[in-house]
Every structure is written in C-alpha cells, then in structure tokens.
Design a protein around this motif. Structure first.
Motif, PDB file in Angstrom:
ATOM      1  N   TYR A   1      44.882  54.182   6.821  1.00 53.74           N
ATOM      2  CA  TYR A   1      43.919  53.017   6.185  1.00 53.74           C
ATOM      3  C   TYR A   1      44.475  51.797   6.348  1.00 53.74           C
ATOM      4  O   TYR A   1      45.745  52.118   5.841  1.00 53.74           O
ATOM      5  N   VAL A   2      44.041  50.572   6.420  1.00 52.75           N
ATOM      6  CA  VAL A   2      44.828  49.293   6.335  1.00 52.75           C
ATOM      7  C   VAL A   2      43.569  48.475   5.615  1.00 52.75           C
ATOM      8  O   VAL A   2      42.463  48.477   6.095  1.00 52.75           O
ATOM      9  N   GLU A   3      44.095  47.757   4.622  1.00 49.21           N
ATOM     10  CA  GLU A   3      43.303  46.699   3.854  1.00 49.21           C
ATOM     11  C   GLU A   3      43.779  45.166   4.164  1.00 49.21           C
ATOM     12  O   GLU A   3      44.996  45.194   4.205  1.00 49.21           O
ATOM     13  N   PHE A   4      43.004  44.515   4.627  1.00 50.35           N
ATOM     14  CA  PHE A   4      43.215  43.025   5.119  1.00 50.35           C
ATOM     15  C   PHE A   4      42.855  42.203   4.182  1.00 50.35           C
ATOM     16  O   PHE A   4      42.091  42.572   2.893  1.00 50.35           O
ATOM     17  N   LYS A   5      43.454  41.107   3.964  1.00 46.47           N
ATOM     18  CA  LYS A   5      43.228  39.926   2.995  1.00 46.47           C
ATOM     19  C   LYS A   5      41.740  39.439   2.884  1.00 46.47           C
ATOM     20  O   LYS A   5      41.211  38.925   1.850  1.00 46.47           O
ATOM     21  N   SER A   6      40.824  39.563   4.069  1.00 48.30           N
ATOM     22  CA  SER A   6      39.603  39.051   3.912  1.00 48.30           C
ATOM     23  C   SER A   6      38.857  39.802   4.902  1.00 48.30           C
ATOM     24  O   SER A   6      39.329  40.472   5.766  1.00 48.30           O
ATOM     25  N   THR A   7      37.305  39.511   4.651  1.00 49.69           N
ATOM     26  CA  THR A   7      36.490  40.307   5.570  1.00 49.69           C
ATOM     27  C   THR A   7      36.464  39.752   7.129  1.00 49.69           C
ATOM     28  O   THR A   7      36.536  40.518   7.831  1.00 49.69           O
ATOM     29  N   GLU A   8      37.041  38.625   7.048  1.00 48.61           N
ATOM     30  CA  GLU A   8      37.069  37.919   8.706  1.00 48.61           C
ATOM     31  C   GLU A   8      38.513  38.510   9.123  1.00 48.61           C
ATOM     32  O   GLU A   8      38.470  39.004  10.420  1.00 48.61           O
ATOM     33  N   ASP A   9      39.449  38.904   8.450  1.00 44.55           N
ATOM     34  CA  ASP A   9      40.735  39.480   9.065  1.00 44.55           C
ATOM     35  C   ASP A   9      40.241  41.098   9.360  1.00 44.55           C
ATOM     36  O   ASP A   9      40.889  41.605  10.357  1.00 44.55           O
ATOM     37  N   CYS A  10      39.364  41.542   8.554  1.00 45.15           N
ATOM     38  CA  CYS A  10      38.663  43.038   8.954  1.00 45.15           C
ATOM     39  C   CYS A  10      38.154  43.006  10.108  1.00 45.15           C
ATOM     40  O   CYS A  10      38.433  43.769  10.843  1.00 45.15           O
ATOM     41  N   ARG A  11      37.326  42.068  10.310  1.00 46.18           N
ATOM     42  CA  ARG A  11      36.612  42.061  11.664  1.00 46.18           C
ATOM     43  C   ARG A  11      37.290  41.766  12.746  1.00 46.18           C
ATOM     44  O   ARG A  11      37.162  42.527  13.867  1.00 46.18           O
ATOM     45  N   ASN A  12      38.483  40.790  12.709  1.00 51.64           N
ATOM     46  CA  ASN A  12      39.546  40.587  13.775  1.00 51.64           C
ATOM     47  C   ASN A  12      40.030  42.101  13.990  1.00 51.64           C
ATOM     48  O   ASN A  12      40.395  42.393  15.466  1.00 51.64           O
ATOM     49  N   ALA A  13      40.554  42.798  13.178  1.00 51.40           N
ATOM     50  CA  ALA A  13      41.121  44.124  13.121  1.00 51.40           C
ATOM     51  C   ALA A  13      40.283  45.100  13.869  1.00 51.40           C
ATOM     52  O   ALA A  13      40.676  45.741  14.789  1.00 51.40           O
ATOM     53  N   ILE A  14      38.899  45.067  13.638  1.00 50.13           N
ATOM     54  CA  ILE A  14      38.306  45.879  14.388  1.00 50.13           C
ATOM     55  C   ILE A  14      37.855  45.518  15.845  1.00 50.13           C
ATOM     56  O   ILE A  14      37.842  46.554  16.672  1.00 50.13           O
ATOM     57  N   LYS A  15      37.975  44.381  15.977  1.00 48.75           N
ATOM     58  CA  LYS A  15      37.960  44.122  17.445  1.00 48.75           C
ATOM     59  C   LYS A  15      39.023  44.802  18.223  1.00 48.75           C
ATOM     60  O   LYS A  15      38.984  44.929  19.556  1.00 48.75           O
ATOM     61  N   LYS A  16      39.904  45.269  17.765  1.00 46.60           N
ATOM     62  CA  LYS A  16      41.147  45.833  18.619  1.00 46.60           C
ATOM     63  C   LYS A  16      41.020  47.394  18.661  1.00 46.60           C
ATOM     64  O   LYS A  16      41.856  48.184  19.220  1.00 46.60           O
ATOM     65  N   SER A  17      39.856  47.778  17.950  1.00 43.52           N
ATOM     66  CA  SER A  17      39.526  49.201  18.313  1.00 43.52           C
ATOM     67  C   SER A  17      39.496  49.705  19.634  1.00 43.52           C
ATOM     68  O   SER A  17      39.089  48.989  20.635  1.00 43.52           O
ATOM     69  N   GLY A  18      39.964  50.816  20.085  1.00 37.95           N
ATOM     70  CA  GLY A  18      40.267  51.337  21.465  1.00 37.95           C
ATOM     71  C   GLY A  18      41.367  50.946  21.819  1.00 37.95           C
ATOM     72  O   GLY A  18      41.964  51.722  23.001  1.00 37.95           O
ATOM     73  N   SER A  19      42.369  50.309  21.285  1.00 42.28           N
ATOM     74  CA  SER A  19      43.729  49.846  21.974  1.00 42.28           C
ATOM     75  C   SER A  19      44.722  50.560  21.477  1.00 42.28           C
ATOM     76  O   SER A  19      44.521  51.373  20.364  1.00 42.28           O
ATOM     77  N   LYS A  20      45.599  50.804  22.271  1.00 45.27           N
ATOM     78  CA  LYS A  20      46.837  51.853  22.085  1.00 45.27           C
ATOM     79  C   LYS A  20      47.583  51.366  21.019  1.00 45.27           C
ATOM     80  O   LYS A  20      47.941  50.029  20.951  1.00 45.27           O
ATOM     81  N   ILE A  21      48.152  51.980  20.089  1.00 42.98           N
ATOM     82  CA  ILE A  21      49.062  51.684  19.051  1.00 42.98           C
ATOM     83  C   ILE A  21      50.164  52.724  19.058  1.00 42.98           C
ATOM     84  O   ILE A  21      49.784  54.000  19.116  1.00 42.98           O
ATOM     85  N   GLY A  22      51.349  52.185  18.681  1.00 44.30           N
ATOM     86  CA  GLY A  22      52.538  53.107  18.523  1.00 44.30           C
ATOM     87  C   GLY A  22      52.965  53.934  19.710  1.00 44.30           C
ATOM     88  O   GLY A  22      53.557  55.122  19.525  1.00 44.30           O
ATOM     89  N   HIS A  23      52.540  53.784  20.866  1.00 42.88           N
ATOM     90  CA  HIS A  23      52.844  54.496  21.917  1.00 42.88           C
ATOM     91  C   HIS A  23      54.081  54.057  22.889  1.00 42.88           C
ATOM     92  O   HIS A  23      54.175  52.694  23.068  1.00 42.88           O
TER      93      HIS A  23
END
Length: 165
Positions: free
Chosen positions: A143-165
């Motif tokens: 889980y990650v908590e962001f500083k604002s709702t807008e930051d959270c929305r921007n993070a969700i846009k990265k859904s489906g991207s590879k992480i840590g590979h």
C-alpha cells in the motif's frame, strides 16, 4: 498481522481505534488502520487494522466482544485478500482518498523501488507498506499513501506498468 473490526460507531476515527487497542502496537506508528465506507464516503462499521507483529495481533484479538457504548465490537483475524477486496470495491477514487493498493509485487521488492516507480508523485513520509504473512515474510501486496487525491489519481494512471523488474 491483520485483523478486522466490526460494529464500531459510525463516527469512529483513528484515535478511537488507538484507544480501543491500548497497548497493541498498530503498524506504521498507528496509521495501519483502513476504514471501509459506502459509496458516499460514510463509514459502514468495518475496518482492517494492521499490527506490528504477531504478539500485538494476538493481544488485539482479545478485544473481541468488548463494548464501545452500546456497540458490541467484533474483532477477528483477517487475510490480506479481504483488505484487497475492500480496496477493489472502492476503486473509484473520491475526494479525500489518498491510498492505493499494489498487487502482484515482486516478493523481494524494496521501498526504494516503489519510490522510484512513483517518482514525480508525492508520497507521504513512511507510507509505503508491505503486507506480511503469518511468518513475517512480505507477500506480493503493498500500500502507498500519497499527499493528495490528485497524487493518488496520478499514481493510479500507472496501473498495469511493471515495477521492480
């Protein structure tokens, strides 16, 4: 080290949970509390609480059946999948929501890799959390908590991207 808590008053806040679980170490300096809410943002009397260790969780389970005013509180062991299901049910971000769930993470992922993945999006200090199994090993959920709702929305846009590979 996760429990569910049901039946608390609908006006409950994190501070009330801290007081209820006195002497039980809630994860993330007391911020490992996740409230469920209805479609309008009102609490529905269900929360998941993550504890720092197995002993703290076992102590918390002793509060099952305790009363808060006229409310009998149910506390029981939970599984990360139940918390994940709650987050899936609330996948539409509303004003004020700042937390996202990360699933299918590599088992050995480090906090730095999460920070790098979300570079340019403001993350709250000490708010990257990994779900652990009963042995204390990290699972593939975080889980990650962001500083604002807008930051959270921007993070969700990265859904489906590879992480840590």
């Amino acid at each position: 080290f996760l429990v569910y808590m049901k039946g608390f008053p609908k006006h409950t806040v994190k501070e009330d949970i801290w007081k209820f679980f006195v002497n039980c170490r809630i994860a993330d300096n007391g911020n490992g509390i996740y409230f469920d809410h209805d479609g309008t943002g009102k609490l529905v009397g269900l929360a998941f609480i993550e504890f720092e260790n197995h002993r703290a969780m076992q102590n918390a389970l002793q509060f099952n059946g305790t009363m808060i005013g006229p409310h009998r509180i149910e506390v029981g062991p939970s599984h990360p999948d139940e918390l994940s299901a709650m987050f899936r049910a609330h996948k539409n971000i509303k004003s004020g929501d700042t937390c996202v769930i990360l699933k299918n993470l590599p088992r050995q992922i480090k906090q730095k890799e999460i920070e790098d993945f979300f570079r340019g999006i403001k993350i709250l200090d000490n708010s990257i959390k990994f779900v652990c199994n009963e042995k204390g090993d990290t699972t593939d959920v975080g889980y990650v908590e962001f500083k604002s709702t807008e930051d959270c929305r921007n993070a969700i846009k990265k859904s489906g991207s590879k992480i840590g590979h």
